[in-house]
Design a protein around this motif. Structure first.
Motif, mmCIF file in Angstrom:
data_model
loop_
_atom_site.group_PDB
_atom_site.id
_atom_site.type_symbol
_atom_site.label_atom_id
_atom_site.label_comp_id
_atom_site.label_asym_id
_atom_site.label_seq_id
_atom_site.Cartn_x
_atom_site.Cartn_y
_atom_site.Cartn_z
ATOM 1 N N GLY A 1 0.801 -1.234 0.000
ATOM 2 C CA GLY A 1 0.000 0.000 0.000
ATOM 3 C C GLY A 1 0.823 1.268 0.000
ATOM 4 N N VAL A 2 2.056 1.206 -0.497
ATOM 5 C CA VAL A 2 2.944 2.380 -0.506
ATOM 6 C C VAL A 2 2.635 3.259 -1.719
ATOM 7 C CG1 VAL A 2 5.351 3.094 -0.868
ATOM 8 C CG2 VAL A 2 4.811 1.267 0.743
ATOM 9 N N SER B 1 12.715 -0.852 4.432
ATOM 10 C CA SER B 1 11.605 -1.807 4.490
ATOM 11 C C SER B 1 10.325 -1.095 4.077
ATOM 12 C CB SER B 1 11.454 -2.394 5.896
ATOM 13 O OG SER B 1 10.992 -1.411 6.804
ATOM 14 N N VAL B 2 9.409 -1.861 3.520
ATOM 15 C CA VAL B 2 8.088 -1.329 3.172
ATOM 16 C C VAL B 2 7.066 -2.103 3.988
ATOM 17 C CG1 VAL B 2 8.544 -0.397 0.884
ATOM 18 C CG2 VAL B 2 8.178 -2.830 1.113
ATOM 19 N N ILE C 1 9.250 4.589 -3.186
ATOM 20 C CA ILE C 1 10.404 3.915 -2.585
ATOM 21 C C ILE C 1 11.708 4.526 -3.092
ATOM 22 C CG2 ILE C 1 11.735 1.770 -2.654
ATOM 23 C CD1 ILE C 1 9.255 0.230 -2.288
ATOM 24 N N LEU C 2 11.808 4.704 -4.417
ATOM 25 C CA LEU C 2 13.038 5.243 -4.996
ATOM 26 C C LEU C 2 13.307 6.661 -4.514
ATOM 27 C CD1 LEU C 2 12.716 3.868 -8.636
ATOM 28 C CD2 LEU C 2 14.398 3.192 -6.922
ATOM 29 N N LEU C 3 12.255 7.455 -4.357
ATOM 30 C CA LEU C 3 12.430 8.823 -3.858
ATOM 31 C C LEU C 3 13.005 8.806 -2.444
ATOM 32 C CD1 LEU C 3 11.953 11.916 -4.192
ATOM 33 C CD2 LEU C 3 9.738 11.551 -3.099
ATOM 34 N N THR D 1 1.792 5.891 -6.696
ATOM 35 C CA THR D 1 3.158 5.838 -7.228
ATOM 36 C C THR D 1 3.977 4.928 -6.322
ATOM 37 O OG1 THR D 1 2.817 8.186 -7.765
ATOM 38 C CG2 THR D 1 5.006 7.280 -8.176
ATOM 39 N N PRO D 2 3.735 3.622 -6.392
ATOM 40 C CA PRO D 2 4.376 2.717 -5.420
ATOM 41 C C PRO D 2 5.895 2.659 -5.535
ATOM 42 C CG PRO D 2 3.168 1.478 -7.100
ATOM 43 C CD PRO D 2 2.819 2.916 -7.302
#
Length: 385
Positions: A234-235, A324-325, A261-263, A256-257
């Protein structure tokens, strides 16, 4: 009728930038509607390398939250459209963007920048068109009457735009900012409440500010994996009211999953490896780039200059980030880099290192001069009253 010359030879162009679409069905649909030639172009790799990465290197976020997934795709799509138009000798190009939104600006500014003498046909701005079709509801009814398949239905009338970076939702019931998004709207991310009860731990490598892949041919498949891992937790969901370039506010919902994360990872490794004062300047450039992308000025001299500066700033942004997500969030766990400006001995509470603590006294006194002067001035002003 005012554009009769167009219909001598109609060409159709579709860009594959990672959206889930039946391109075979699209080709058949275009041929059935009279297209003489159909171009279905796979732009996924160049979309990532030439557009997504520069935006992520800049940490480009529009109005503090929007990662520009739709905005950054438009110059990529329009550039190839212009290339095809030139090679086919076409004098006209067309698009289906509405007369109220940002996309018409993004498409057309790219077209005029790269093909100055081209003429753009925008049906939503032709009076005969918008007097007949007042909105999406009229278009849906027309499509149903004439057997034209469209992904939008009266039950889900929102506008959607998807690519490797994200998916966006606008229009329909979302136009009332108070309305909550329906739970079945989201397509890329799981509701965080329903996501796994155990996190996924990832390591992301950067070289010169870019996500590093062992082989460039694996770039799309690895991105899909990253998108999947973050989406299942749900990111990357946001719901915002933003300021369109054309002058009105609009409500948008975005997923924008992988980009989220990359940001987070890039922000972390950048802070770890970049000089403090350089980063302050770079932050301002990132805000400027986000506005240029959003407003459609990717192919402008100022955007080229800003991108060059940001690219220069990334020379030492290298290393690995562990994160971690979990339940809609990204958690940074650690980082390492051969270009790190972090000096463990210098900063340690247990080792003095190459630093004399007494130097801080003079540093503090110098910085207190203007504060004392401000206090003196305020005191003098109060005495007068």
């Amino acid at each position: 009728s005012t554009h009769e010359p167009l219909f001598g030879k109609t060409l159709l162009y579709i860009a594959n930038i990672g959206q889930h679409e039946d391109f075979d069905a699209a080709r058949k649909k275009a041929e059935k509607l009279g297209a003489k030639k159909v171009f279905i172009e796979d732009l996924r790799s160049e979309f990532v390398q030439e557009f997504i990465w520069p935006a992520l290197q800049a940490n480009a976020v529009y109005e503090d939250r929007y990662l520009l997934g739709t905005s950054i795709a438009r110059p990529c799509i329009a550039r190839r459209q212009v290339q095809i138009a030139r090679s086919e000798g076409a004098q006209y190009v067309s698009h289906g963007a509405t007369g109220k939104g940002n996309d018409q600006i993004r498409f057309e500014l790219t077209c005029y920048a790269l093909y100055p003498h081209v003429q753009v046909i925008a049906p939503w701005r032709i009076p005969e068109f918008y007097s007949r079709f007042r909105g999406r509801k009229d278009l849906m009814e027309y499509a149903e009457t004439h057997g034209i398949p469209v992904p939008v239905t009266p039950r889900a009338p929102w506008s959607m735009d998807a690519n490797l970076m994200h998916i966006s939702y606008e229009s329909g019931i979302l136009e009332n900012p108070k309305n909550h998004a329906p739970s079945d709207l989201y397509q890329m991310t799981t509701n965080p409440e329903d996501s796994p009860n155990e996190p996924d731990v990832l390591e992301i490598d950067f070289a010169k500010g870019e996500r590093h892949f062992p082989q460039i041919c694996s770039i799309v498949s690895e991105l899909f994996l990253l998108w999947f891992l973050s989406g299942k937790h749900g990111v990357g969901r946001i719901d915002i009211v933003e300021n369109r370039f054309i002058g009105m506010k609009s409500r948008g919902i975005y997923e924008t999953p992988g980009g989220t994360i990359l940001l987070h990872a890039h922000l972390d490794i950048e802070t770890f490896t970049m000089d403090r004062e350089v980063r302050k300047i770079k932050q301002g450039l990132g805000i400027k780039l986000s506005e240029l992308i959003y407003n459609g000025f990717w192919y402008s001299p100022e955007c080229e200059f800003v991108r060059h500066c940001i690219d220069k700033s990334q020379e030492n942004v290298e290393g690995r980030v562990q994160l971690s997500v979990f339940k809609g969030q990204v958690y940074i766990l650690g980082r390492e880099s051969p270009k790190s400006l972090y000096n463990e001995e210098l900063v340690s509470m247990d080792v003095q290192g190459d630093y004399d603590p007494s130097d801080a006294s003079g540093f503090i006194r110098i910085n207190a001069v203007r504060l004392r002067e401000h206090n003196r001035l305020q005191g003098a002003a109060q005495k007068k009253h």
